[in-house]
Design a protein around this motif. Structure first.
Motif, PDB file in Angstrom:
ATOM      1  N   TYR A 110      44.224  36.440  39.656  1.00 39.00           N
ATOM      2  CA  TYR A 110      44.950  35.321  40.622  1.00 39.00           C
ATOM      3  C   TYR A 110      46.202  35.301  40.404  1.00 39.00           C
ATOM      4  N   ALA A 111      47.117  35.381  38.969  1.00 35.26           N
ATOM      5  CA  ALA A 111      48.273  36.028  39.026  1.00 35.26           C
ATOM      6  C   ALA A 111      49.039  37.346  39.800  1.00 35.26           C
ATOM      7  N   LEU A 112      48.337  38.988  39.963  1.00 29.22           N
ATOM      8  CA  LEU A 112      48.655  39.373  40.674  1.00 29.22           C
ATOM      9  C   LEU A 112      48.579  39.213  42.137  1.00 29.22           C
ATOM     10  N   ARG A 113      47.332  38.349  42.093  1.00 29.57           N
ATOM     11  CA  ARG A 113      47.701  37.983  43.763  1.00 29.57           C
ATOM     12  C   ARG A 113      48.537  38.031  44.190  1.00 29.57           C
ATOM     13  N   ALA A 161      36.540  46.136  38.338  1.00 29.30           N
ATOM     14  CA  ALA A 161      36.859  47.218  39.239  1.00 29.30           C
ATOM     15  C   ALA A 161      38.222  47.546  40.140  1.00 29.30           C
ATOM     16  N   ARG A 162      37.509  46.694  41.142  1.00 25.03           N
ATOM     17  CA  ARG A 162      38.199  46.046  41.909  1.00 25.03           C
ATOM     18  C   ARG A 162      39.404  45.618  41.712  1.00 25.03           C
ATOM     19  N   PHE A 163      39.720  44.685  40.902  1.00 21.70           N
ATOM     20  CA  PHE A 163      41.054  44.184  40.240  1.00 21.70           C
ATOM     21  C   PHE A 163      41.611  45.701  39.770  1.00 21.70           C
ATOM     22  N   LEU A 164      41.482  46.392  38.691  1.00 16.25           N
ATOM     23  CA  LEU A 164      42.580  47.609  38.916  1.00 16.25           C
ATOM     24  C   LEU A 164      42.625  48.291  39.922  1.00 16.25           C
ATOM     25  N   ARG A 165      41.274  48.301  40.749  1.00 15.88           N
ATOM     26  CA  ARG A 165      42.071  49.397  41.982  1.00 15.88           C
ATOM     27  C   ARG A 165      43.011  49.080  42.735  1.00 15.88           C
ATOM     28  N   ALA A 166      43.461  46.898  42.590  1.00 14.61           N
ATOM     29  CA  ALA A 166      44.326  46.675  43.547  1.00 14.61           C
ATOM     30  C   ALA A 166      45.654  46.551  42.641  1.00 14.61           C
ATOM     31  N   MET A 167      45.399  46.939  41.570  1.00 14.48           N
ATOM     32  CA  MET A 167      46.779  46.736  40.698  1.00 14.48           C
ATOM     33  C   MET A 167      47.223  48.377  40.631  1.00 14.48           C
ATOM     34  N   LEU A 222      44.915  42.732  48.514  1.00 14.82           N
ATOM     35  CA  LEU A 222      44.899  41.013  49.348  1.00 14.82           C
ATOM     36  C   LEU A 222      42.636  40.764  48.612  1.00 14.82           C
ATOM     37  N   ASP A 223      42.522  41.612  49.719  1.00 15.37           N
ATOM     38  CA  ASP A 223      40.793  41.644  49.520  1.00 15.37           C
ATOM     39  C   ASP A 223      40.405  41.718  48.315  1.00 15.37           C
ATOM     40  N   ASP A 224      40.919  43.022  47.324  1.00 17.19           N
ATOM     41  CA  ASP A 224      40.399  43.586  46.434  1.00 17.19           C
ATOM     42  C   ASP A 224      40.115  41.701  45.182  1.00 17.19           C
ATOM     43  N   LEU A 225      41.406  41.320  45.365  1.00 18.54           N
ATOM     44  CA  LEU A 225      41.576  40.439  44.427  1.00 18.54           C
ATOM     45  C   LEU A 225      41.688  39.430  44.633  1.00 18.54           C
ATOM     46  N   THR A 227      40.548  39.092  33.937  1.00 20.82           N
ATOM     47  CA  THR A 227      39.867  37.981  34.158  1.00 20.82           C
ATOM     48  C   THR A 227      40.652  37.183  34.844  1.00 20.82           C
ATOM     49  N   LYS A 228      39.532  36.343  36.093  1.00 18.85           N
ATOM     50  CA  LYS A 228      39.658  35.050  37.136  1.00 18.85           C
ATOM     51  C   LYS A 228      41.527  34.659  37.367  1.00 18.85           C
ATOM     52  N   GLY A 229      42.274  34.572  36.014  1.00 17.38           N
ATOM     53  CA  GLY A 229      43.020  34.399  35.898  1.00 17.38           C
ATOM     54  C   GLY A 229      44.190  35.146  36.088  1.00 17.38           C
ATOM     55  N   ALA A 230      43.978  36.514  35.564  1.00 18.77           N
ATOM     56  CA  ALA A 230      45.113  38.294  35.563  1.00 18.77           C
ATOM     57  C   ALA A 230      44.670  37.990  37.189  1.00 18.77           C
TER      58      ALA A 230
END
Length: 573
Positions: free
Chosen positions: A211-214, A134-140, A183-186, A206-209
């Motif tokens: 890292y890539a987005l951050r 959820a936090r990845f997608l919110r960051a995106m 950045l906090d979310d990622l 994933t963890k790699g995704a």
């Protein structure tokens, strides 16, 4: 519960926004209630699927490929004509409003999941993993808002949309504050997401995704060392074996369907079924041509002459039309037509393939170049496997002719027709051939895996970060990995500016049709220099484009200013 096969209309009881998250049109869903939902591990996983459903919506991230028409590498009529042309770009733009609306839809779905899952009586591992998604997608979502508008109103999981949908009146926070939240979310997502999921969960973050987005967020803020560190983590497997690798064949990377997945895809939109069920992106309605799927597709977005002319000769030197046809560059459109072997029009409704010059020379001007050109673009006198009116596979040829006179007889005679009446190129990238051996039957469902982040992109971003830090040899090495896949020669080490120019060109050639160029031009401060009138293969004007400094940030949608009186408009709007 694979993201490919589960319903993409999973209702989340407290996040079923169908209109703007800043609007008053919100109706809580009644399919699930807090008394019966948010109880089990299965519920947590279903809630996560609802977030991905919002992310895939066309006006959220489901039309990423269309942003190329806002740049110098594509021209088009829809969906971003106002943004691309600049002359009618305004705060009442439907596209600008829709993008805002659906990005906030994703934010509020993510917030609902974070708030409710944290209180569930399930394993802590599941809570943290789903919260990480959820936090990845919110960051995106917030990162895209940062790119479009700068600072925007920020809502986190403390905002209960059921209770506050008519009180969403937060003022804008600064761009720096918003970036800190992203950045906090990622960072949270990096710490909680798995390195990989099982096959049944393919498509989840994933963890790699993360890292890539951050790394991308850092890169867009010129934090080169931090960006490089995040990209190195997944390129060189610093602390985990992420398993990413360049797909061995560039052309087939963009034709992965029926469950095929490439290890180059770091985070991608999954598609299943190109007929009447499942989920697949509508690419052909924008990138296709009148010979694609039952002759009903259209080419609302086409590759630009700027893009085509970027592709190098096989030895790595710049391509120049004057080396093919002396005097071509300064020739008028009618002279260029003679060079390019325009087909004879016998009558206003008939096209003949009788040509008065050597079409092989024209063909060679394209096919004897960087092979990505002809894998990405249908070039004059080349062939494309389209379909007839019954969706049966049929070989078609792109013959240059007067598009205003051919009409449907062009298709009947196995020629490719331009639905906009332009003498433009056509996309080959993303466009299915024939009917995919019977797999594909609906032109609005292009059943390919679409990358939002892939390794080729990351390698070029890592090269840019290295170059900006003063490591030219390391930068060149990353670029050459991408070029080696298509058998293009290495670029040499040079000055900072020389390498920067090569990286920018390489990104255009490699990522064409993926929607990255517009955001790149803006962050490089090159948007103004790139804005030129759209012209066709012969130099005839298709439409005009304008630039104003205010175009560097989108306007806050007018309807949102009316709904939230605490909002302020961007400069110049």
């Amino acid at each position: 519960m694979t993201l490919r096969h589960i319903s993409y209309t999973v209702a989340i009881a407290t996040a079923s926004l169908l209109a703007s998250c800043e609007s008053l049109d919100y109706n809580p869903a009644d399919q699930m209630s807090g008394n019966t939902f948010w109880k089990t591990e299965t519920h947590a996983r279903q809630a996560a699927v609802g977030m991905y459903s919002a992310m895939k919506e066309p006006w959220c991230f489901g039309m990423e490929f269309t942003f190329d028409m806002c740049s110098d590498i594509a021209d088009g009529t829809s969906p971003w004509a106002d943004v691309a042309r600049g002359n009618s770009f305004a705060s009442n733009s439907s596209g600008v409003q829709n993008h805002w609306q659906y990005l906030y839809e994703l934010v509020h779905r993510a917030n609902t999941v974070i708030r409710n899952v944290s209180a569930m009586q399930i394993s802590q591992e599941t809570i943290e993993r789903v919260t990480g998604e959820a936090r990845f997608l919110r960051a995106m979502a917030y990162f895209r808002m940062l790119q479009c508008w700068g600072g925007v109103p920020y809502y986190d999981e403390t905002c209960d949309i059921n209770e506050q949908f008519d009180k969403l009146d937060n003022p804008r926070i600064s761009a720096d504050e918003l970036r800190t939240h992203i950045l906090d979310d990622l960072t949270y997502a990096i710490d909680r997401l798995p390195v990989a999921w099982g096959a049944e969960d393919l498509g989840r973050a994933t963890k790699g995704a993360a890292y890539a987005l951050r790394g991308k967020v850092y890169l867009f803020n010129s934090q080169w060392d931090l960006a490089a560190a995040d990209f190195e983590e997944i390129v060189y497997n610093r602390t985990n074996n992420y398993g990413y690798s360049l797909h061995p064949d560039y052309e087939s990377l963009f034709r992965l369907y029926n469950g095929i997945h490439s290890p180059e895809m770091i985070f991608s939109i999954q598609s299943i079924d190109g007929n009447v069920a499942g989920y697949a992106l509508d690419i052909v309605s924008y990138f296709g041509n009148k010979s694609t799927m039952r002759l009903i597709a259209s080419n609302r977005i086409v590759p630009s002459v700027t893009l085509v002319d970027m592709y190098e000769n096989p030895d790595g030197t710049d391509f120049d039309w004057d080396n093919v046809f002396p005097g071509f560059n300064n020739a008028d459109p009618q002279t260029r037509r003679r060079y390019m072997c325009v087909a004879i029009n016998d009558a206003s409704t008939e096209i003949t393939s009788t040509l008065e010059c050597d079409t092989v020379k024209v063909l060679d001007a394209y096919r004897k170049r960087d092979p990505r050109l002809c894998w990405n673009v249908i070039t004059p006198y080349s062939h494309y496997l389209g379909t007839d009116a019954g969706s049966n596979p049929m070989d078609k040829q792109f013959v240059l002719a007067d598009p205003t006179k051919g009409g449907s007889p062009m298709e009947a005679q196995a020629f490719i027709r331009n639905s906009e009446g332009w003498n433009s190129y056509f996309w080959r990238k993303w466009i299915p051939t024939g009917n995919l051996d019977g797999y594909w039957g609906e032109y609005t469902r292009t059943p390919y895996e679409f990358p939002l982040i892939r390794l080729g992109d990351v390698l070029l971003m890592l090269a840019e970060a290295y170059n900006e830090q003063g490591f030219p040899e390391k930068a060149v090495a990353e670029v050459n990995k991408v070029r080696a896949r298509v058998s293009m020669p290495d670029i040499p080490t040079g000055s900072h500016d020389e390498i920067a120019a090569r990286i920018r060109k390489e990104r255009a050639c490699e990522l064409a049709g993926e929607g990255q160029r517009y955001w790149d031009l803006r962050r490089w401060g090159m948007l103004e220099a790139s804005v030129k009138d759209a012209t066709d293969i012969f130099g005839d004007l298709m439409y005009t484009r304008t630039y104003q400094p205010r175009h560097e940030l989108w306007p806050i949608p007018l309807v949102e200013l009316d709904r939230n009186r605490n909002l302020t408009q961007n400069p110049g709007w």
